[in-house]
Design an enzyme around this catalytic site. Sequence first.
Site, PDB file in Angstrom:
ATOM      1  N   GLU A   1       0.919  -1.260  -0.075  1.00 54.22           N
ATOM      2  CA  GLU A   1      -0.034   0.070  -0.166  1.00 54.22           C
ATOM      3  C   GLU A   1       0.979   1.346   0.022  1.00 54.22           C
ATOM      4  O   GLU A   1       1.198   1.844   1.098  1.00 54.22           O
ATOM      5  CB  GLU A   1      -0.886   0.037   1.323  1.00 54.22           C
ATOM      6  CG  GLU A   1      -1.829   1.313   1.214  1.00 54.22           C
ATOM      7  CD  GLU A   1      -2.860   1.151   2.538  1.00 54.22           C
ATOM      8  OE1 GLU A   1      -2.835   0.273   3.215  1.00 54.22           O
ATOM      9  OE2 GLU A   1      -3.598   2.092   2.492  1.00 54.22           O
TER      10      GLU A   1
ATOM     11  N   LYS B   1      -2.516  -2.152  -3.135  1.00 57.12           N
ATOM     12  CA  LYS B   1      -3.547  -1.071  -2.618  1.00 57.12           C
ATOM     13  C   LYS B   1      -3.059   0.194  -2.776  1.00 57.12           C
ATOM     14  O   LYS B   1      -2.439   0.915  -2.006  1.00 57.12           O
ATOM     15  CB  LYS B   1      -3.685  -1.415  -1.250  1.00 57.12           C
ATOM     16  CG  LYS B   1      -4.633  -0.735  -0.431  1.00 57.12           C
ATOM     17  CD  LYS B   1      -5.141  -1.315   0.863  1.00 57.12           C
ATOM     18  CE  LYS B   1      -6.070  -0.322   1.502  1.00 57.12           C
ATOM     19  NZ  LYS B   1      -6.704  -0.901   2.832  1.00 57.12           N
TER      20      LYS B   1
HETATM   21  P1  13P Z   1      -9.396   4.155   3.926  1.00 53.10           P
HETATM   22  O1  13P Z   1     -10.134   3.320   3.109  1.00 53.10           O
HETATM   23  O2  13P Z   1     -10.112   4.782   5.270  1.00 53.10           O
HETATM   24  O3  13P Z   1      -8.338   5.026   3.320  1.00 53.10           O
HETATM   25  O4  13P Z   1      -8.429   2.941   4.872  1.00 53.10           O
HETATM   26  C1  13P Z   1      -7.913   2.017   4.043  1.00 53.10           C
HETATM   27  C2  13P Z   1      -6.529   1.471   4.838  1.00 53.10           C
HETATM   28  O5  13P Z   1      -6.323   0.577   5.060  1.00 53.10           O
HETATM   29  C3  13P Z   1      -5.676   2.745   5.132  1.00 53.10           C
HETATM   30  O6  13P Z   1      -4.430   1.996   5.448  1.00 53.10           O
END
Ligand code: 13P
Length: 333
Positions: free
Chosen positions: A180, A222
């Site tokens: 991510e 992600k």
């Molecule tokens: P949000 O969808 O609230 O941005 O959270 C996703 C997430 O896992 C952030 O690390």
Amino acid sequence: MNYTEELIINAQKMVTKGKGILAADESNPTCTKRFEALGISSSPESRNEYRDLLFSTEGIEQYISGVIMFDETFRQSTTCDDEIPFTKYLQNLDILPGIKVDKGVKQLAGFNNEVVTEGLDSLRDRLQEYYSLGARFAKWRAVIKIDEGMPSNGSIMANAHSLARYAALCQESGLVPIVEPEVLMEGKHSIDRCYTVTAKTLGVVFEQLKTQNVNLKGMVLKPNMVISALACNDQADIDKVAKLTIKCLKENVPEEVPGIAFLSGGQSSDIATEHLNRMNQLSVELPWNLTFSYGRALQKDALNTWKGKNRKEAQKAFLDRANNNSLATWGKI
Ligand code: 13P
């Protein structure tokens, strides 16, 4: 032990069409902040109760392939009579249990106001324990800020390298890494600037993943969507966000990656769903599935409704959001 086959199967499962990932891995301080804003007191028990409400919503297995948990939740159980560990409870529904393993963001030394995610020390031991307790995937969030002179090459490099080291360690222990790299929406920047920074970040991340021998078929990306900053005067519409996000992914994400599960990152719940829906309408021929791994955009209605007492109504709100996002993975809204 060689986990290659299991990693590939689980990564594909996480991004199966019609399903997405519930990010319920808010750290205790973040969860407390969200609870207290609504007058709910935050304790291990109230957090357990809230997560129980989400996970035991009847029917979520139709829309949810995996749940990301924080360490505290990962070790908690359902609050019904037989107190089944959440990991086991989710497995019984054929939902993969996941665990957030990063230790949060810290100031990046040598740079002004930029951050790097920590948590690599003793990560191997933690991953082995989580696998033995039932986790089949993990998450690590890197944060890239846009501002004047930001992001620096230094912050992109440091974060991409840590993501790649984390991903390699996950695969060694049989856990699918959710990679991510989040380019934040905070600020006034235009969608074009977000495009440039996201493209550069993804480019460096995949370079590092390859350098660290990460199997791209056994991971899930992600990313943020390519979007105007929250305080930008010129807000790009749904179609533009969808088109630029797809273009950016096509140019920077290798075809071997099985799926892309977006974060919502401060978008409203409705808009996050609409963006995903439009992308799936436009992208019939992409090599990867496009789905959601939302935290706030899946939970906000449920949390606002719950207020510590309205369990059934909150579950309905949560199920409605999960259902809508499931439809968005088919482009059917
Ligand atoms: P949000 O969808 O609230 O941005 O959270 C996703 C997430 O896992 C952030 O690390």
